[in-house]
Design a protein around this motif. Structure first.
Motif, PDB file in Angstrom:
ATOM      1  N   LEU A   1      36.348  40.743  47.420  1.00  0.00           N
ATOM      2  CA  LEU A   1      37.689  41.169  47.041  1.00  0.00           C
ATOM      3  C   LEU A   1      38.275  42.001  48.160  1.00  0.00           C
ATOM      4  N   ASN A   2      39.413  41.617  48.680  1.00  0.00           N
ATOM      5  CA  ASN A   2      40.115  42.357  49.720  1.00  0.00           C
ATOM      6  C   ASN A   2      41.320  43.024  49.078  1.00  0.00           C
TER       7      ASN A   2
ATOM      8  N   ARG B   1      43.386  36.708  48.999  1.00  0.00           N
ATOM      9  CA  ARG B   1      42.836  38.049  49.179  1.00  0.00           C
ATOM     10  C   ARG B   1      41.410  38.130  48.684  1.00  0.00           C
ATOM     11  N   SER B   2      40.977  37.130  47.949  1.00  0.00           N
ATOM     12  CA  SER B   2      39.622  37.193  47.420  1.00  0.00           C
ATOM     13  C   SER B   2      39.002  35.802  47.409  1.00  0.00           C
ATOM     14  N   ARG B   3      37.670  35.788  47.437  1.00  0.00           N
ATOM     15  CA  ARG B   3      36.907  34.538  47.370  1.00  0.00           C
ATOM     16  C   ARG B   3      35.786  34.744  46.371  1.00  0.00           C
TER      17      ARG B   3
END
Length: 98
Positions: free
Chosen positions: A89-90, A77-79
């Motif tokens: 951030l998703n 969900r995040s990188r």
């Protein structure tokens, strides 16, 4: 030769055989990945004489099976890009109770 002499020579012969195997394996295998047979044999021989060595070998075996890789598990969900200084951030949308 007596039976006692043959029995006394069995352990030194095993150690010498493991040493020869390690030298031959070093030149034949090169830099392939994995545990060399001679290393496994020497570890088992050490476990015979050291009380805690058996537990250490079993712990390492479990650790290889249970290792935690970053990409495993839930979908990402995040990188975080440390070189570029960017973090994405998703956050999933909250569901409304029905």
């Amino acid at each position: 030769m007596s039976l006692g002499f043959l029995f006394a020579m069995s352990l030194p012969a095993l150690v010498a055989a493991l040493f020869v195997l390690a030298v031959v394996e070093r030149f034949v295998r090169g830099k392939k990945k994995g545990t060399p047979m001679s290393t496994a044999g020497i570890g088992e021989l050490g476990a015979t004489f050291e009380a805690g060595k058996r537990e250490e070998i079993e712990f390492r075996k479990e650790e290889r099976l249970l290792r935690d890789d970053e990409g495993d598990g839930a979908p990402p969900r995040s990188r975080v890009d440390l070189d570029g200084g960017l973090a994405v951030l998703n956050v999933p949308a909250q569901r409304q109770p029905s």
